[in-house]
Design an enzyme around this catalytic site. Sequence first.
Site, PDB file in Angstrom:
ATOM      1  N   LYS A 188      -0.053  16.996   7.892  1.00 41.12           N
ATOM      2  CA  LYS A 188      -0.084  17.501   6.634  1.00 41.12           C
ATOM      3  C   LYS A 188      -0.507  16.643   5.628  1.00 41.12           C
ATOM      4  CE  LYS A 188       4.886  15.956   6.046  1.00 41.12           C
ATOM      5  NZ  LYS A 188       5.323  15.605   7.469  1.00 41.12           N
ATOM      6  N   THR A 235       8.638  18.336   4.528  1.00 44.38           N
ATOM      7  CA  THR A 235       8.416  19.852   4.195  1.00 44.38           C
ATOM      8  C   THR A 235       8.604  20.491   5.309  1.00 44.38           C
ATOM      9  OG1 THR A 235       6.829  21.256   3.503  1.00 44.38           O
ATOM     10  CG2 THR A 235       6.121  19.395   4.413  1.00 44.38           C
ATOM     11  N   ASP A 242       1.413  15.131  12.933  1.00 46.64           N
ATOM     12  CA  ASP A 242       1.847  15.692  11.686  1.00 46.64           C
ATOM     13  C   ASP A 242       0.782  15.666  10.489  1.00 46.64           C
ATOM     14  OD1 ASP A 242       5.388  14.291  11.121  1.00 46.64           O
ATOM     15  OD2 ASP A 242       4.447  16.434  10.768  1.00 46.64           O
ATOM     16  N   GLY A 255       7.133   3.293   3.657  1.00 47.89           N
ATOM     17  CA  GLY A 255       7.575   4.310   4.737  1.00 47.89           C
ATOM     18  C   GLY A 255       9.107   4.241   4.730  1.00 47.89           C
ATOM     19  N   LYS A 256       9.601   5.192   5.648  1.00 49.45           N
ATOM     20  CA  LYS A 256      11.099   5.409   5.925  1.00 49.45           C
ATOM     21  C   LYS A 256      11.563   4.075   6.453  1.00 49.45           C
ATOM     22  CE  LYS A 256      14.476   8.220   8.343  1.00 49.45           C
ATOM     23  NZ  LYS A 256      14.456   8.862   9.459  1.00 49.45           N
ATOM     24  N   PHE A 257      10.548   3.368   7.380  1.00 48.91           N
ATOM     25  CA  PHE A 257      11.185   2.306   8.013  1.00 48.91           C
ATOM     26  C   PHE A 257      10.662   1.035   7.520  1.00 48.91           C
ATOM     27  CE2 PHE A 257      13.734   4.209  11.330  1.00 48.91           C
ATOM     28  CZ  PHE A 257      13.250   5.497  11.507  1.00 48.91           C
ATOM     29  N   GLY A 258       9.990   0.953   6.535  1.00 50.24           N
ATOM     30  CA  GLY A 258       9.444  -0.180   6.169  1.00 50.24           C
ATOM     31  C   GLY A 258       8.198  -0.053   5.153  1.00 50.24           C
ATOM     32  N   HIS A 259       7.582  -1.223   4.815  1.00 47.78           N
ATOM     33  CA  HIS A 259       6.527  -1.198   3.764  1.00 47.78           C
ATOM     34  C   HIS A 259       4.962  -1.436   4.654  1.00 47.78           C
ATOM     35  CE1 HIS A 259       9.210  -1.751   0.166  1.00 47.78           C
ATOM     36  NE2 HIS A 259       9.882  -0.913   1.095  1.00 47.78           N
ATOM     37  N   ASN A 263      -0.004  12.863   5.421  1.00 50.44           N
ATOM     38  CA  ASN A 263      -0.416  11.793   6.749  1.00 50.44           C
ATOM     39  C   ASN A 263      -1.876  11.502   6.880  1.00 50.44           C
ATOM     40  OD1 ASN A 263       2.312  11.517   7.142  1.00 50.44           O
ATOM     41  ND2 ASN A 263       2.597  13.020   8.677  1.00 50.44           N
ATOM     42  N   LEU A 286       0.821  -1.213   0.114  1.00 47.25           N
ATOM     43  CA  LEU A 286       0.058   0.051   0.143  1.00 47.25           C
ATOM     44  C   LEU A 286       0.861   1.247  -0.090  1.00 47.25           C
ATOM     45  CD1 LEU A 286      -2.734  -0.943   2.488  1.00 47.25           C
ATOM     46  CD2 LEU A 286      -3.011  -0.775   0.001  1.00 47.25           C
ATOM     47  N   ASP A 334      -0.549   8.754  11.581  1.00 48.64           N
ATOM     48  CA  ASP A 334       0.728   9.552  12.116  1.00 48.64           C
ATOM     49  C   ASP A 334       1.701   8.691  11.681  1.00 48.64           C
ATOM     50  OD1 ASP A 334       2.973  10.178  13.963  1.00 48.64           O
ATOM     51  OD2 ASP A 334       1.537  11.708  13.824  1.00 48.64           O
TER      52      ASP A 334
HETATM   53  C1  N15 Z   1       4.748   3.913  15.764  1.00 50.28           C
HETATM   54  C2  N15 Z   1       3.434   3.302  15.294  1.00 50.28           C
HETATM   55  C3  N15 Z   1       2.367   3.249  16.592  1.00 50.28           C
HETATM   56  C4  N15 Z   1       2.550   4.532  14.209  1.00 50.28           C
HETATM   57  C5  N15 Z   1       1.478   3.901  13.738  1.00 50.28           C
HETATM   58  N1  N15 Z   1       1.129   4.579  12.315  1.00 50.28           N
HETATM   59  C6  N15 Z   1       1.892   4.369  11.485  1.00 50.28           C
HETATM   60  O1  N15 Z   1       2.665   3.389  11.097  1.00 50.28           O
HETATM   61  C7  N15 Z   1       1.445   5.185  10.088  1.00 50.28           C
HETATM   62  N2  N15 Z   1       1.320   4.518   9.040  1.00 50.28           N
HETATM   63  C8  N15 Z   1       0.003   4.109   8.761  1.00 50.28           C
HETATM   64  C9  N15 Z   1       0.101   3.705   7.313  1.00 50.28           C
HETATM   65  C10 N15 Z   1      -0.848   3.254   6.373  1.00 50.28           C
HETATM   66  C11 N15 Z   1      -0.446   3.467   5.050  1.00 50.28           C
HETATM   67  C12 N15 Z   1      -1.414   3.333   4.165  1.00 50.28           C
HETATM   68  C13 N15 Z   1      -2.728   2.908   4.479  1.00 50.28           C
HETATM   69  C14 N15 Z   1      -4.085   2.708   3.875  1.00 50.28           C
HETATM   70  C15 N15 Z   1      -4.132   2.610   2.659  1.00 50.28           C
HETATM   71  N3  N15 Z   1      -5.458   2.392   1.819  1.00 50.28           N
HETATM   72  C16 N15 Z   1      -5.257   2.390   0.765  1.00 50.28           C
HETATM   73  C17 N15 Z   1      -6.298   2.447  -0.211  1.00 50.28           C
HETATM   74  C18 N15 Z   1      -5.810   2.737  -1.633  1.00 50.28           C
HETATM   75  C19 N15 Z   1      -4.486   2.787  -1.956  1.00 50.28           C
HETATM   76  C20 N15 Z   1      -3.690   3.028  -1.042  1.00 50.28           C
HETATM   77  C21 N15 Z   1      -3.863   2.821   0.172  1.00 50.28           C
HETATM   78  N4  N15 Z   1      -3.382   2.716   1.436  1.00 50.28           N
HETATM   79  N5  N15 Z   1      -4.699   1.861   4.703  1.00 50.28           N
HETATM   80  N6  N15 Z   1      -4.213   2.196   5.984  1.00 50.28           N
HETATM   81  C22 N15 Z   1      -3.008   2.639   5.998  1.00 50.28           C
HETATM   82  C23 N15 Z   1      -1.938   2.902   6.745  1.00 50.28           C
HETATM   83  C24 N15 Z   1       1.514   3.426   7.169  1.00 50.28           C
HETATM   84  N7  N15 Z   1       2.214   4.047   8.074  1.00 50.28           N
END
Ligand code: N15
Length: 262
Positions: free
Chosen positions: A131, A164, A129, A15-19, A134, A12, A147
């Site tokens: 923006k 940014t 964040d 990110g910086k630390f993983g997919h 996010n 989907l 976040d």
């Molecule tokens: C330290 C920890 C508690 C922080 C937890 N939050 C995160 O890791 C933030 N994070 C959320 C995501 C993320 C990325 C994408 C999605 C999507 C999603 N839905 C989609 C539908 C169509 C196309 C792309 C999509 N991405 N749903 N939920 C997500 C969640 C990635 N990192």
Amino acid sequence: WVLSDFEVGKPLGRGKFGHVYLAREKRSNQIVALKVLFKSQLKQSQVEHQLRREVEIQSHLRHPNILRLYGYFYDKTRVYLILEYAAKGELYKELTRCKHFSERRSATYIASLARALIYLHGKHVIHRDIKPENLLIGAQGELKIADFGWSVHTFNRRRTMCGTLDYLPPEMVEKTEHDYHVDIWSLGILCYEFLYGVPPFEAKEHSETYRRIVKVDLKFPLKPFVSPAAKDLISQMLVKNSAHRLPLHKVLEHPWIVQNAD
Ligand SMILES: CC(C)CCNC(=O)Cn1cc(-c2ccc3c(-c4nc5ccccc5[nH]4)n[nH]c3c2)cn1
């Protein structure tokens, strides 16, 4: 939880630390977003303790406009975060596609973000964040703060290191103390960017963006047309003195929000 509890699908996002992958929990058939972080990368960036704290905080947050963290687990090499799946994806892609949002859509988003921030400030959590990068969109078109930056607690050096600068308030640019008023500033920047398609202090050089932010060099272009009420709200949030920024509950009572938000 273990990885075999899930059927992992398409990626989907990165990110910086993983997919992050689309995944289905086999017993419940629940669709989730499974974020995979590599322990090796977390170790070398010394963020393990911060991650543990953010996971602790996030797992207790329950709000319709804050992306849920359902749980987490790990194996020898990776940490897995079980996150809510936002069916309509990333808001910034939608903003890029539409160029700018209507006043009704912008006001609806700003109102839900204000309610989410009131909830977070009530839990002494600031500085999300908020923006466009996010923000995600749920199945019913509702906004979800996801976040990405783990900038949940007060200090957050991450933003000034990368990403940014457009969203930094004067007190952060000038490296003075900052508190939950920073989120009202960011909400004002976001409201401007929803309506005009670009952030208000954008400039070619970082130094120029800094100068425009600390000066609050706020200009409203003639195109696209934006109502005086919207400009009034933005002008009351993008105020240098953080104590004079419109409080979040007043944002929800502002005529532009009352008349335009769903
Ligand atoms: C330290 C920890 C508690 C922080 C937890 N939050 C995160 O890791 C933030 N994070 C959320 C995501 C993320 C990325 C994408 C999605 C999507 C999603 N839905 C989609 C539908 C169509 C196309 C792309 C999509 N991405 N749903 N939920 C997500 C969640 C990635 N990192």
